[in-house]
Each structure stands twice: as structure tokens, then as C-alpha cells.
Design a protein around this motif. Structure first.
Motif, mmCIF file in Angstrom:
data_model
loop_
_atom_site.group_PDB
_atom_site.id
_atom_site.type_symbol
_atom_site.label_atom_id
_atom_site.label_comp_id
_atom_site.label_asym_id
_atom_site.label_seq_id
_atom_site.Cartn_x
_atom_site.Cartn_y
_atom_site.Cartn_z
ATOM 1 N N GLU A 1 1.532 -47.218 -24.479
ATOM 2 C CA GLU A 1 0.544 -48.039 -23.792
ATOM 3 C C GLU A 1 0.113 -47.421 -22.466
ATOM 4 O OE1 GLU A 1 -1.113 -50.848 -24.941
ATOM 5 O OE2 GLU A 1 -0.215 -49.990 -26.746
ATOM 6 N N ARG A 2 0.998 -46.763 -21.780
ATOM 7 C CA ARG A 2 0.598 -46.068 -20.553
ATOM 8 C C ARG A 2 -0.435 -44.978 -20.856
ATOM 9 N NH1 ARG A 2 6.060 -45.056 -16.866
ATOM 10 N NH2 ARG A 2 6.364 -47.255 -16.256
ATOM 11 N N GLU A 3 -0.171 -44.250 -21.951
ATOM 12 C CA GLU A 3 -1.110 -43.181 -22.322
ATOM 13 C C GLU A 3 -2.442 -43.778 -22.774
ATOM 14 O OE1 GLU A 3 -1.434 -39.438 -25.479
ATOM 15 O OE2 GLU A 3 0.439 -40.562 -25.277
ATOM 16 N N ARG A 4 -2.386 -44.884 -23.520
ATOM 17 C CA ARG A 4 -3.616 -45.494 -24.045
ATOM 18 C C ARG A 4 -4.452 -46.116 -22.935
ATOM 19 N NH1 ARG A 4 -5.398 -50.505 -27.026
ATOM 20 N NH2 ARG A 4 -3.427 -51.559 -26.604
ATOM 21 N N THR A 5 -3.803 -46.768 -21.968
ATOM 22 C CA THR A 5 -4.556 -47.496 -20.932
ATOM 23 C C THR A 5 -4.764 -46.687 -19.669
ATOM 24 O OG1 THR A 5 -2.531 -48.436 -19.983
ATOM 25 C CG2 THR A 5 -3.619 -49.666 -21.758
ATOM 26 N N GLY A 6 -3.958 -45.671 -19.471
ATOM 27 C CA GLY A 6 -4.042 -44.912 -18.228
ATOM 28 C C GLY A 6 -3.383 -45.611 -17.066
ATOM 29 N N ILE A 7 -2.661 -46.673 -17.316
ATOM 30 C CA ILE A 7 -1.973 -47.420 -16.248
ATOM 31 C C ILE A 7 -0.526 -46.910 -16.169
ATOM 32 C CG2 ILE A 7 -1.292 -49.686 -15.398
ATOM 33 C CD1 ILE A 7 -3.527 -50.875 -17.155
ATOM 34 N N ASP A 8 -0.265 -46.057 -15.138
ATOM 35 C CA ASP A 8 1.062 -45.442 -15.042
ATOM 36 C C ASP A 8 2.157 -46.445 -14.680
ATOM 37 O OD1 ASP A 8 -0.022 -43.014 -15.669
ATOM 38 O OD2 ASP A 8 -0.281 -42.382 -13.575
ATOM 39 N N SER A 9 1.784 -47.575 -14.035
ATOM 40 C CA SER A 9 2.792 -48.565 -13.605
ATOM 41 C C SER A 9 3.073 -49.622 -14.674
ATOM 42 C CB SER A 9 2.344 -49.249 -12.316
ATOM 43 O OG SER A 9 1.118 -49.926 -12.533
ATOM 44 N N LEU A 10 2.434 -49.534 -15.805
ATOM 45 C CA LEU A 10 2.625 -50.515 -16.889
ATOM 46 C C LEU A 10 4.096 -50.515 -17.337
ATOM 47 C CD1 LEU A 10 0.341 -51.097 -19.922
ATOM 48 C CD2 LEU A 10 2.737 -50.508 -20.307
ATOM 49 N N LYS A 11 4.635 -51.733 -17.546
ATOM 50 C CA LYS A 11 6.032 -51.875 -17.992
ATOM 51 C C LYS A 11 6.116 -52.826 -19.181
ATOM 52 C CE LYS A 11 7.690 -53.368 -14.147
ATOM 53 N NZ LYS A 11 8.633 -53.838 -13.113
ATOM 54 N N VAL A 12 7.074 -52.538 -20.066
ATOM 55 C CA VAL A 12 7.397 -53.433 -21.171
ATOM 56 C C VAL A 12 8.757 -54.084 -20.866
ATOM 57 C CG1 VAL A 12 7.912 -53.628 -23.632
ATOM 58 C CG2 VAL A 12 6.091 -52.093 -22.850
ATOM 59 N N GLY A 13 8.799 -55.418 -20.919
ATOM 60 C CA GLY A 13 10.040 -56.131 -20.610
ATOM 61 C C GLY A 13 10.312 -57.275 -21.574
ATOM 62 N N HIS A 14 11.398 -58.028 -21.277
ATOM 63 C CA HIS A 14 11.795 -59.128 -22.159
ATOM 64 C C HIS A 14 12.526 -60.182 -21.341
ATOM 65 C CE1 HIS A 14 14.537 -61.295 -24.944
ATOM 66 N NE2 HIS A 14 13.528 -61.145 -25.807
ATOM 67 N N ASN A 15 12.284 -61.450 -21.614
ATOM 68 C CA ASN A 15 13.129 -62.512 -21.080
ATOM 69 C C ASN A 15 13.340 -63.571 -22.162
ATOM 70 O OD1 ASN A 15 11.030 -64.486 -20.974
ATOM 71 N ND2 ASN A 15 10.387 -63.703 -18.962
ATOM 72 N N SER A 16 14.313 -64.449 -21.909
ATOM 73 C CA SER A 16 14.704 -65.398 -22.952
ATOM 74 C C SER A 16 13.663 -66.475 -23.190
ATOM 75 C CB SER A 16 16.039 -66.050 -22.560
ATOM 76 O OG SER A 16 15.925 -66.710 -21.308
ATOM 77 N N VAL A 17 12.763 -66.695 -22.217
ATOM 78 C CA VAL A 17 11.768 -67.756 -22.359
ATOM 79 C C VAL A 17 10.521 -67.261 -23.063
ATOM 80 C CG1 VAL A 17 10.304 -69.397 -21.137
ATOM 81 C CG2 VAL A 17 12.640 -68.934 -20.314
#
Length: 906
Positions: free
Chosen positions: A483-499
């Protein structure tokens, strides 16, 4: 319902007005009205109303309050994570506890969460390791009557140990209750409670549990041909009732939705779900097969508890004897000490094993090290059978089984029959070990429903589901880079939470670069979180795979646990062999370290008396707690069976008598003994009348307690008994005490024939040795050095020349003026007795007039002078003259002198 335990009656009257949660609590309290109900509310167990006030006071926790539409009422709670410590306090205070857990997930119900009692915890039915002593059994007893016979059964619910016996005499039942020391006794409707010790909880139970027809069916569900196992209907009723009670208490683990009456009905209807699969053995025994020890003897000989309140925990016979490496061995050694053997062949078999292990130092030490790796198999298999075990319990079983081949190897070349038999019965259960090794990971988590338990390669279906979950997680891990390569957004993060699950997070400055397929999931202060259709699909796949994996792991774990539980009898047989081996290794270790010798056992012919021949005997406990110990011999035989022992206090009389009894007892346990040599006839019973004690609550004085104990001895002792008597007849007048002591001595010699050690300050008793054919005298040697008594602690033939009570008082720190006056009184008494013997009623010529009482003008004796020159009051002087010092013990004399001194100071 006891209002002190549950809601007040006012709440019962307005039951329909209660909130749903409080109505639920009220109903559970009504069903378990003999227990404190711990009611789960979130992370706490709560109590309300009267129960809250009681538990807050007992547990020293905060008493708060709760308010709802019905009003305000007290509330007190304990954290679930630390509940066991609080439950232990409630049990020690004499309460039963019913644990009401939430049996629904709060998020899965729209109304009040359903709660049900999942455990009923009583002092005698504990199974939680946190509440149990690892080195001792925790028995619950059952007592039933059939005509004139009383049946008695004992069950350790945590281990499955199950025993039964019966007797017609209540005293015999009381002795067995003292021997096994149960925490709780279930008493039948027509059985007496008087034999039950005061510190044992008495539990009435449904009369149906004792019905002969019902108990027969109950026992048949556990054992083949139970009528052949048990000798009397009273035993059958006690055993059947005890099983019903254990099932009833255990039923809460799985049948929480049933009411109390329904669970009782399930027990009596033979509900298969209630059966305790790990109770596989029932041992019927006759108390006469073992050396009998009543409660008095157990206390006097300090087998398990020190006699003094502040006594050291190791100042007991079990404290010096227990070098076991495992909980199994510790409990077995206590059982042996509780029930010493009578049959010489069985005793000799243990002696043979101890001798071989004592001689083989390297083998004994290696066995001890391996036994330290043995877990508590009896309680482990109990938890496994009750479906209470987790994966770590199974690994503990596996680790124990792994060490069994090494233990067997150490016994491969054993010579004696007992050790060879143990080698044969040490089943390594290779199939069970391999099953656990293959199925359970080496370090599993405690929780059994959240995955991470089953090893890779054990189940193909599980491996496939795990692979799906892993692939999905790998896809997630790669998503951030894509996704960073596709969007060009170097600060993009993938995360997870229980909610919100998985998301893609983009900071506010980069929101313009967000692709059209991003769907907003959550807005934060500095960023937005998104999800894509593909990510959502993968998330469902991953979460679904993880849940399926967890469910499959739990299913597989339960299957493995059931397979292991099916081998319960093999595991119990292994536990029994390891327990016996550990106890034998412990006895051999003590024998080697403390120079114990093997006793020679003598066969007893018919009803002949005993032979106790000890050379250089030592007290096994005292020698460990003192810097030095003086050994002494003992020589008792049928024609020389009653020893009258004299000597001053602190010279060693009581220690000597207990030492003889403990050496005899140790020999019959199968232990070597602290002596240079010993020849012993097995003793049927040891009686003791040692030390002063009273029963204030029971309305019995010290003297009455003494007389009760003496009555038991005179009634039950015979030629096979060893009797210890210490200072009989102290609690009454000197004349009465002397008369009682002499009459008892003559009766034991003439009518009973018991082997007896009688320590006394009644010196005239020593003259009996001349009149009684089998009596003889012994005394402890003392000397005086500069007015101080020197104790040699050596026993010698003949009677002591004095009691040296005044000298002992000096050493104890009694005020000097009291001691000086005591010496004067002793001298006066000796002079008076000498004068009476030489010429009754006349004074001897050598009596110094200064030592006589002063005479007044009328010829009456004036009051003796005090140390400061004043006169002693006439009434005190009269009491002094009336004292019969020749027949007072030192303690009695000091007591009288102290009382008279107080009168002078008033």
C-alpha cells in the motif's frame, strides 16, 4: 436459610420486587442455605446483605453498599484472581463456600447474565492445590450406624484414597478419627457425633444417602462385588454415603444449572455424569492390624504436632523422619507413621529395603534426585479425571513418566524382595508419555481455550487451519509495503485492535492521496483509519481460521485428556510404587545420616508379654534439637515389665519414657531406630498419661482429664500394650494422689500385665518393687556442686535419694527468700520425720532450739519470725506447720510457698 449467610427474611418476602440480579442471588442462597455464596459480578465474587457483613468481618475486607429500586443493602467482594486465599480463610472459620460463576458471556445476552454454582467447597472435599497441604492427606469421613455397630469411611477427594472400618465401641471409632484426622465428617441420621473431634466440621447429609439399598447400588457402580470388599452393613452404608456426598459436591463442576435438590436427586438416581472415575480402590482394614494410637498418644508422642503452642514445626517425629523428595512420598510416610505395622514379616520387608538403600549410598542419592522430579501423580490424575486439568498438568505427568525408566534402572539389581517388587511395578506408561509428547507443546499456556496447546503435526485438520491463518497474517504483513508503494504515502501503517480489527492508518496531511477503494473505519485526532474490501475479506478469513484453530485445539486437548484419564488405574499404581520407594529412601537417608540401627524383631508367643531391650537409645527429636544427648538403655521383659522411675524434674524421666515408645513405634513403621542395638517384640498399643492438660470447655479439670485417660488405660490395656505414666495423682491431696498411684501400679502389675514405665515423685512407690514380682526401680543420676544440681541424664538401677525440688527452683530463678524458706521447711520436715521415727512425740536432743518455733508466756508456740524480724501471722504459721512436705512434689511445694508468701505481703 441462615440470615447470617444470605439475604434477610425481608428480602425473601419481596422476592418478586427484586432486580433480576438480586433475585438470582437470593435464589442461589436459598438453594445453598448452609454455605456462603460467592456471586460473580465481573472480576469479583460479591456477597450481599448478612453474608456481606459476615465475610467483611471474617476476611477483613471493606464493607460497602449497593442501591437499587428495592433499597440499599451491604455488599462485600473479593477479586476472582485471588479468591483461593479468601476461600481458605472462610473454610478455616468453619464455613462452606458455594461459588456461583457467570455461565454466559455478558456480550451474548440482552438480559441479566446467568450464574450458577459451579463448585461447592467444604473443608473435607478440597481439590484445589492452593488450598491443600502437599505432604498430607485431606480426608472427609462418613459415620453410619447399623444396629450396635458403627461404620466409618475416609476419602481423600483430591487423591482417591478410600478406607473403611467398623467397630461396636465408640472409643474405637474416636481413635480412628484421631488417627486419620479428617477435616469434615458426614454423619448419618442415627449415628452419634460424640466420637468426632472438636476441630472437625460435622455435616448432616440427606438420609437417603445412608439407605442400605441405595448405597449398595452406589458402591456397585464403582467396585466389582463391593459386599466382598466390606465386612459389615455399617461399613457399606458409610462408604456409599461418602461417595454420594463426594459426587454431590463435585456435581457443581458440571451441573451448575441444576438446583440443590436436583443435584442431590441426580446423585441418588445414578447419574453417570456424577461418577468420580479416579476412585478405583477401596481398602477395608481392621484397626487391630496396626499398632493402635489414640488421640492422647498421638499428642503425647508428638508424632505430627509439637505439644507446646510455640514448639518448632520440626520438633515432631515426622519432622525428623521426613526426607522425602515428593509429595507422594511425604503422604505415604505420614500414613506409615499413622498406622505402624504389627506383623513381623511385613515390618521385616521394610527393614530389608531400608538396610539395602542405607548401604548403597550412591544408589540412594541418585534415587532421591530422580524422585525430586516426580510430580504429585495422585492429585494430577484426579484433576485429569475430573476434567479440571490444563495442558501444563498433562506435561507434568509426561515429565514424571520420563524419569521412571531412570528410577527403574537404579533398582534393576536390587537384592531384597521389596525393592525387586517395586522395580516390577514401576510402569513407565510409555504409550501415555508418547501421546502427551506428540500432542502437547513443551511449554503450553495455562488457558486451554485460546490456542497454543497442540503441537504441530499432531492433527492434519488443525495444521491446515493454522496454515490458512498464517498465510492470511503473512498477507497482512506484506500489505503495508504494497500500500505504501501503491499510494506513495511513506507513513502509511497497517494495524489491528480488538474493537475495529485490521485497519490502514493515514495521517491527516496525506489524506488527499488516499485511493477511492479505501473505506473510512475510524477518525482520530491526527489521522484516519481505513479498510479495503480485500482487507475486510482477508480479516474475516484470518479471524475465522484462528477461531476454528482454537476450537479444534480445545477439542483435541479434551480428547487427549480423556485418553489419559482412561489410564487412571495404571497411573495410580505407578503413584503407589513411587510413594513407597520415596518413603523407603527417606527412612534409609535418616538412618545413614543419624546413625540409626536395624532393630531385631522378636516373635510373640501367645499372650506372653513384651520384650523391649534397647542399648544406647536416643530420643529421635530431642537429639536433633540439643547440642548433645546422653543415650540410655532400656530392658523390659515379661518378668521385669514395670519400671518405677524417680529423679528430680529436668533429669530426663519424660524424655526417657517417650524415647522408648518412639523407638518401638519407629521399628514397627519399618524404620531403623536411634540406638546402638534394639531387640523388640511388636507392641499392640501404646498408651500415654503424660503432662498436665484440662478441658475447660468440656467442664473437666486437669485431674478429671487425668483420671479419664487412666480409666481408658486400665480398661483397654493388656499384655501386648506399652504404657507410659508420668506423675499420676498430682491434682488432688497428697494422700489421695499417693493412694491412687499405688493402686494403679498394683492393678497394672497384677491384673493387666502391660509393660509399663511409671515416672513419679511419690517416692514411697519405689518400695512396691519389693512386693511386686515384675516391678523394679530406676532413677536418674544427679549431683550437687556448690549448692547447684548437676544433671547427668543417665538412668541407673534403684530409687532416687531425693527430688532436689528446691535446687531446681533455684536454677529456675525463684526468688531467693522463697528458696531459703523452702530449705528451712524441708529441714524441719526431715527433722520431724526423723524424730517421729526415733521416738514418737519426743524431740531429739540435737535439735537446735533456734530452729524451733518461739513459745509465748502461756507455753504456746509463737509465730515464726520473718526475714525482717516481724512475726508471721498465726493463720499463715498454722498453714506452714500443717504442710506435709515429705509427700509434696517440688512443684506443689513451690506453689504452696508462693501462695503463703503472697499472704505475708498483703
Amino acid at each position: 436459610m441462615d440470615p447470617a449467610l444470605g439475604p434477610p427474611n425481608a428480602m425473601a418476602e419481596k422476592r418478586d420486587e427484586l432486580t433480576p440480579m438480586m433475585a438470582q442471588y437470593h435464589d442461589l442462597c436459598a438453594r445453598y442455605d448452609d454455605a456462603i455464596v460467592l456471586f460473580q459480578v465481573g472480576d469479583f465474587y460479591e456477597t450481599f446483605c448478612g453474608a456481606a457483613e459476615r465475610t467483611a468481618r471474617l476476611l477483613e475486607i471493606a464493607l460497602t453498599s449497593r442501591e437499587d429500586s428495592t433499597g440499599e443493602y451491604p455488599m462485600a467482594g473479593i477479586p476472582i484472581d485471588n479468591a483461593e486465599s479468601y476461600i481458605e480463610d472462610l473454610l478455616e472459620a468453619g464455613y462452606r463456600v458455594a461459588v456461583a460463576d457467570q455461565v454466559e458471556e455478558p456480550g451474548e445476552t440482552s438480559g441479566v447474565v446467568e450464574r450458577a454454582v459451579t463448585r461447592v467447597i467444604t473443608p473435607g472435599t478440597l481439590t484445589e492445590d492452593e488450598l491443600l497441604a502437599s505432604d498430607d492427606n485431606n480426608f472427609v469421613a462418613a459415620l453410619a450406624r447399623e444396629n450396635e455397630r458403627l461404620g466409618l469411611a475416609f476419602l481423600d477427594v483430591s487423591t482417591g484414597d478410600f478406607y473403611a472400618t467398623s467397630a461396636t465401641a465408640r472409643e474405637s471409632i474416636a481413635d480412628e478419627l484421631s488417627r486419620f484426622d479428617p477435616s469434615e465428617a458426614v454423619v448419618g441420621p442415627d449415628a452419634p457425633t460424640t466420637p468426632v473431634p472438636d476441630d472437625c466440621m460435622v455435616t448432616p447429609f440427606d438420609a437417603r444417602a445412608f439407605d442400605r439399598e441405595r448405597v449398595g447400588a452406589k458402591l456397585a457402580a464403582y467396585f466389582r462385588n463391593p459386599d466382598a470388599l466390606l465386612a459389615t452393613d455399617a461399613e457399606i452404608r458409610a462408604c456409599g454415603a461418602l461417595l454420594s456426598y463426594a459426587e454431590y459436591v463435585r456435581g457443581g463442576e458440571h451441573e451448575g444449572e441444576r438446583g440443590d435438590d436436583e443435584r442431590v436427586d441426580a446423585v441418588f438416581e445414578g447419574d453417570a455424569g456424577q461418577r468420580l472415575e479416579y476412585i478405583t480402590q477401596l481398602t477395608r482394614y481392621d484397626p487391630r492390624e496396626y499398632l493402635l494410637l489414640d488421640a492422647v498418644a498421638l499428642r503425647s508422642l508428638e508424632l505430627f504436632e509439637p505439644r507446646t503452642v510455640h514448639g518448632r514445626d520440626d520438633a515432631t517425629l515426622i519432622g525428623v523422619l521426613d526426607e522425602t523428595a515428593s509429595a507422594l512420598g511425604g503422604r505415604r510416610l505420614r500414613d506409615w507413621l499413622r498406622r505402624p505395622l504389627l506383623e513381623p514379616a511385613r515390618i521385616e520387608a521394610r527393614h530389608d529395603a531400608v538396610a539395602e538403600l542405607k548401604a548403597a549410598v550412591q544408589q540412594r542419592e541418585e534415587l532421591h534426585e530422580r524422585l525430586r522430579e516426580v510430580y504429585d501423580l495422585e492429585r494430577l490424575i484426579g484433576r485429569i479425571s475430573r476434567e479440571r486439568a490444563n495442558a501444563r498438568d498433562l506435561r507434568s505427568l509426561r515429565d514424571t513418566l520420563a524419569v521412571v525408566p531412570e528410577i527403574r534402572a537404579q533398582l534393576a539389581d536390587a537384592d531384597c524382595g521389596r525393592l525387586r517388587k517395586l522395580h516390577e511395578t514401576l510402569d513407565p506408561l510409555s504409550d501415555v508419555r508418547e501421546l502427551i509428547e506428540d500432542a502437547i507443546v513443551a511449554e503450553p499456556p495455562i488457558e486451554i481455550t485460546e490456542g497454543g496447546i497442540i503441537a504441530e503435526g499432531y492433527d492434519n485438520d488443525l495444521d491446515e487451519v493454522r496454515a490458512t491463518a498464517r498465510d492470511g497474517k503473512q498477507w497482512i504483513d506484506d500489505l503495508e509495503a504494497r500500500e505504501r508503494e501503491r499510494t506513495g504515502i511513506d507513513s502509511l501503517k497497517v494495524g489491528h485492535n480488538s474493537v475495529h480489527g485490521y485497519y490502514i492508518e493515514v495521517t491527516n496531511p496525506n489524506l488527499e492521496a488516499v485511493p477511492d477503494d479505501y473505506q473510512r473505519r475510524q477518525t482520530l485526532k491526527n489521522s484516519e483509519r481505513f479498510v479495503t474490501p480485500e482487507l475486510k475479506s482477508r480479516e474475516d478469513e484470518i479471524v475465522g481460521a484462528e477461531q476454528r484453530a482454537d476450537d479444534r485445539e480445545y477439542e483435541l486437548f479434551c480428547e487427549v485428556r480423556r485418553e489419559v484419564a482412561a489410564e487412571v488405574e495404571r497411573v495410580q499404581a505407578l503413584a503407589d510404587a513411587l510413594a513407597n520407594l520415596d518413603a523407603l529412601v527417606s527412612l534409609a537417608t535418616v538412618a545413614a545420616q543419624y546413625d540409626y540401627c536395624r532393630p531385631d524383631l522378636l516373635e510373640r508367643e501367645g499372650r506372653d508379654g513384651l520384650e523391649v531391650d534397647i542399648e544406647g537409645g536416643r530420643h529421635p527429636v530431642v537429639e536433633r534439637t540439643q547440642e548433645s544427648f546422653v543415650p540410655n538403655d532400656a530392658n523390659l521383659r515379661p518378668e521385669r515389665r514395670l519400671a518405677v522411675i524417680t529423679g528430680p524434674n529436668m533429669s530426663g524421666k519424660s524424655t526417657y519414657m517417650r524415647q522408648v515408645a518412639q523407638i518401638v513405634l519407629l521399628a514397627q513403621v519399618g524404620s531403623f531406630v536411634p540406638a546402638q542395638a534394639a531387640r523388640l517384640t511388636p507392641v499392640d498399643r501404646i498408651f500415654t498419661r503424660v503432662g498436665a492438660s484440662d478441658d475447660i470447655a468440656g467442664g473437666r479439670s486437669t485431674f478429671m482429664v487425668e483420671m479419664d485417660e487412666l480409666a481408658t488405660i486400665l480398661r483397654d490395656a493388656d499384655e501386648g500394650s506399652l504404657v507410659l505414666l508420668d506423675e499420676v495423682g498430682r491434682g488432688t491431696s497428697t494422700a489421695d494422689g499417693m493412694a491412687i498411684a499405688q493402686a494403679i501400679t498394683e492393678h497394672l502389675h497384677d491384673a493387666v500385665g502391660a509393660t509399663t514405665l511409671f515416672a513419679t515423685h511419690h517416692h514411697p512407690l519405689t518400695e512396691l518393687a519389693d512386693d511386686l514380682a515384675a516391678a523394679f526401680t530406676l532413677h536418674f543420676e544427679v549431683d550437687q556442686d556448690g549448692g547447684e544440681v548437676v544433671f547427668y541424664h543417665e538412668i541407673a538401677p534403684g530409687a532416687a535419694t531425693g527430688s532436689y525440688g528446691v535446687e531446681v527452683a533455684t536454677a529456675a530463678g525463684v526468688p531467693e527468700d522463697v528458696v531459703d524458706r523452702a530449705r528451712e521447711l524441708v529441714a524441719d520436715a526431715a527433722a520431724a520425720e526423723s524424730g517421729a521415727d526415733g521416738n514418737a512425740g519426743e524431740r531429739t536432743d540435737d535439735t537446735d532450739s533456734s530452729d524451733r518455733p518461739r513459745a509465748d508466756a502461756d507455753g504456746e508456740s509463737a509465730a515464726p519470725a520473718t526475714a525482717d524480724g516481724g512475726d508471721i501471722p498465726a493463720d499463715v504459721a498454722a498453714e506452714l506447720r500443717a504442710l506435709d512436705l515429705a509427700h509434696l512434689t517440688p512443684v506443689e511445694a513451690l506453689t504452696e510457698l508462693d501462695r503463703l508468701k503472697q499472704l505475708l505481703e498483703e
